[in-house]
Design a protein around this motif. Structure first.
Motif, mmCIF file in Angstrom:
data_model
loop_
_atom_site.group_PDB
_atom_site.id
_atom_site.type_symbol
_atom_site.label_atom_id
_atom_site.label_comp_id
_atom_site.label_asym_id
_atom_site.label_seq_id
_atom_site.Cartn_x
_atom_site.Cartn_y
_atom_site.Cartn_z
ATOM 1 N N UNK A 10 0.811 -1.209 0.000
ATOM 2 C CA UNK A 10 0.000 0.000 0.000
ATOM 3 C C UNK A 10 0.841 1.254 0.000
ATOM 4 N N UNK A 11 0.170 2.392 -0.101
ATOM 5 C CA UNK A 11 0.874 3.665 -0.195
ATOM 6 C C UNK A 11 1.523 4.054 1.132
ATOM 7 N N UNK A 12 0.894 3.744 2.247
ATOM 8 C CA UNK A 12 1.432 4.161 3.538
ATOM 9 C C UNK A 12 2.784 3.520 3.825
ATOM 10 N N UNK A 13 2.880 2.195 3.668
ATOM 11 C CA UNK A 13 4.132 1.522 3.974
ATOM 12 C C UNK A 13 5.233 1.931 3.000
ATOM 13 N N UNK A 14 4.863 2.220 1.745
ATOM 14 C CA UNK A 14 5.863 2.632 0.761
ATOM 15 C C UNK A 14 6.464 3.991 1.126
ATOM 16 N N UNK A 15 5.617 4.934 1.494
ATOM 17 C CA UNK A 15 6.114 6.263 1.868
ATOM 18 C C UNK A 15 6.889 6.197 3.192
ATOM 19 N N UNK A 16 6.442 5.373 4.124
ATOM 20 C CA UNK A 16 7.174 5.208 5.380
ATOM 21 C C UNK A 16 8.581 4.691 5.112
ATOM 22 N N UNK A 17 8.704 3.699 4.219
ATOM 23 C CA UNK A 17 10.025 3.178 3.872
ATOM 24 C C UNK A 17 10.879 4.243 3.194
ATOM 25 N N UNK A 18 10.249 5.027 2.321
ATOM 26 C CA UNK A 18 10.983 6.099 1.642
ATOM 27 C C UNK A 18 11.525 7.115 2.640
ATOM 28 N N UNK A 19 10.735 7.442 3.634
ATOM 29 C CA UNK A 19 11.193 8.391 4.657
ATOM 30 C C UNK A 19 12.332 7.800 5.489
ATOM 31 N N UNK A 20 12.290 6.494 5.724
ATOM 32 C CA UNK A 20 13.393 5.858 6.443
ATOM 33 C C UNK A 20 14.681 5.915 5.624
ATOM 34 N N UNK A 21 14.567 5.745 4.308
ATOM 35 C CA UNK A 21 15.729 5.887 3.430
ATOM 36 C C UNK A 21 16.262 7.317 3.490
ATOM 37 N N UNK A 22 15.353 8.291 3.389
ATOM 38 C CA UNK A 22 15.753 9.702 3.436
ATOM 39 C C UNK A 22 16.470 10.050 4.734
ATOM 40 N N UNK A 23 16.088 9.361 5.820
ATOM 41 C CA UNK A 23 16.701 9.635 7.122
ATOM 42 C C UNK A 23 18.106 9.054 7.241
ATOM 43 N N UNK A 24 18.554 8.353 6.217
ATOM 44 C CA UNK A 24 19.915 7.834 6.211
ATOM 45 C C UNK A 24 20.075 6.428 6.730
ATOM 46 N N UNK A 25 18.961 5.740 6.962
ATOM 47 C CA UNK A 25 19.046 4.376 7.469
ATOM 48 C C UNK A 25 19.340 3.392 6.334
ATOM 49 N N UNK A 26 19.937 2.277 6.689
ATOM 50 C CA UNK A 26 20.115 1.172 5.754
ATOM 51 C C UNK A 26 18.834 0.356 5.767
ATOM 52 N N UNK A 27 18.038 0.476 4.716
ATOM 53 C CA UNK A 27 16.684 -0.072 4.707
ATOM 54 C C UNK A 27 16.581 -1.292 3.799
#
Length: 367
Positions: A10-27
């Motif tokens: 879904x859209x929510x989990x995709x954007x949440x993952x994108x924000x985790x990437x933006x925060x510099x985490x290894x996702x």
């Protein structure tokens, strides 16, 4: 940090993952396969976790440039969430499968496997806020968008699991902004409809699902004094507060609608009465989970008993054996059923959670 992002498709989990990437985490993205029949397709968006969703999750991971895996948790899901759903209804209780999924799957099986593989946290698209309070205790709060808040179904996870959880969407003011962000990132799920209802009941017919699994079990529909008004095909098909589908042969003496007051599984009876009879004065809970020190003395707080219901002012304290006692001073709480999740708040902060074991009518309220 090394973060495992749960991608539902879904859209929510995709954007949440994108924000985790933006925060510099290894996702790393992972989709949970929860159905034993992975060839099953669905139309529309009534459920989630179908084979179509797995494909949408993979495409989102490709856009984000993160590794993607599918983990088969279907056996665990069947043995915990679905088994609990059936046994609770069979026992005359009203379970919330989303609460049990968060408890047993997303923040138990998934989190434990993630930690064993060296990840530091699990990231999901839930709408809630996690952090630490002034005393360093894990803090769970409502999301900024009250219409999407999911702290109610997350409260069961407890402080230990919360410390390993990330909810990047908790500060988003609206779902529309999430969709706009997804579109700007080139995520094809930006316009995908929300999932709703129970994911493993794809057609939305909960009573049909229960009937297929539990079979026909005819019994009586009665008033509180035992007067027989009609028959049912299975007490498990009713919930406290239900008005429609009673199929009673005669109206109430005052001509007003009747509602389900309780289910008696041993006698296989459904008890009905007036709307006023649904008013609750006290609630008992079991298996309490606390995000603050468990209160031995009465505390003032608010209570929510449904995922999309409002909160009412109450007072609460712990009881022996990990239990919880909640008392209501007015008549705003109605139709509480054993098996529901009772979540206590102070402001937007979750204080604790318990499973309702009994609801007492307001008529029996003590001074």
């Amino acid at each position: 940090m090394r973060v495992l992002a749960a991608l539902s498709g879904g859209v929510d989990s995709a954007v949440a993952a994108a924000r985790a990437v933006d925060a510099g985490h290894e996702v790393v993205g992972v989709h949970m396969a929860l159905s034993r029949n992975r060839a099953q397709m669905r139309t529309g968006s009534r459920g989630c976790c179908s084979i179509e969703d797995a494909g949408d999750a993979r495409r989102a991971a490709d856009v984000l440039g993160i590794p993607y895996y599918v983990w088969d948790l279907s056996e665990r899901f069947e043995d915990t969430v679905i088994a609990d759903f059936l046994s609770e209804y069979e026992a005359g209780r009203t379970p919330n499968p989303c609460v049990r999924c968060n408890e047993h799957i997303k923040f138990d099986a998934l989190l434990d496997k993630a930690l064993a593989l060296g990840f530091d946290a699990v990231c999901t698209g839930h709408y809630a806020r996690a952090g630490l309070d002034d005393d360093g205790l894990p803090l769970l709060r409502r999301s900024v968008d009250p219409a999407k808040d999911q702290s109610y179904v997350l409260a069961v996870m407890g402080p230990r699991r919360l410390a390993r959880a990330m909810f990047p969407l908790g500060d988003v003011p609206s779902k529309e902004q999430v969709r706009a962000e997804a579109a700007a990132r080139g995520l094809s799920v930006s316009a995908k409809p929300d999932s709703y209802d129970i994911c493993f009941v794809a057609d939305g017919d909960t009573q049909g699902f229960l009937r297929d699994r539990l079979g026909s079990r005819p019994g009586e529909i009665v008033t509180a004094d035992g007067t027989v008004l009609g028959e049912h095909d299975g007490a498990y098909g009713f919930t406290v507060g239900q008005r429609k589908g009673l199929n009673l042969g005669r109206p109430a003496p005052d001509g007003r609608p009747r509602y389900v007051l309780s289910i008696e599984p041993v006698q296989n009876r459904v008890v009905v009465g007036s709307a006023a009879d649904l008013t609750v004065g006290a609630v008992d809970g079991e298996d309490a989970v606390w995000f603050v020190p468990a209160p031995e003395d009465w505390i003032d707080c608010s209570l929510q008993v449904r995922a999309h219901g409002g909160a009412v002012p109450v007072r609460a304290r712990t009881t022996a054996g990990g239990g919880l006692r909640i008392e209501v001073d007015d008549d705003r709480l109605r139709g509480v059923a054993p098996g529901q999740s009772a979540v206590l708040y102070r402001g937007d902060r979750v204080l604790g959670q318990a499973t309702v074991s009994a609801a007492h009518p307001a008529a029996a309220r003590t001074a």
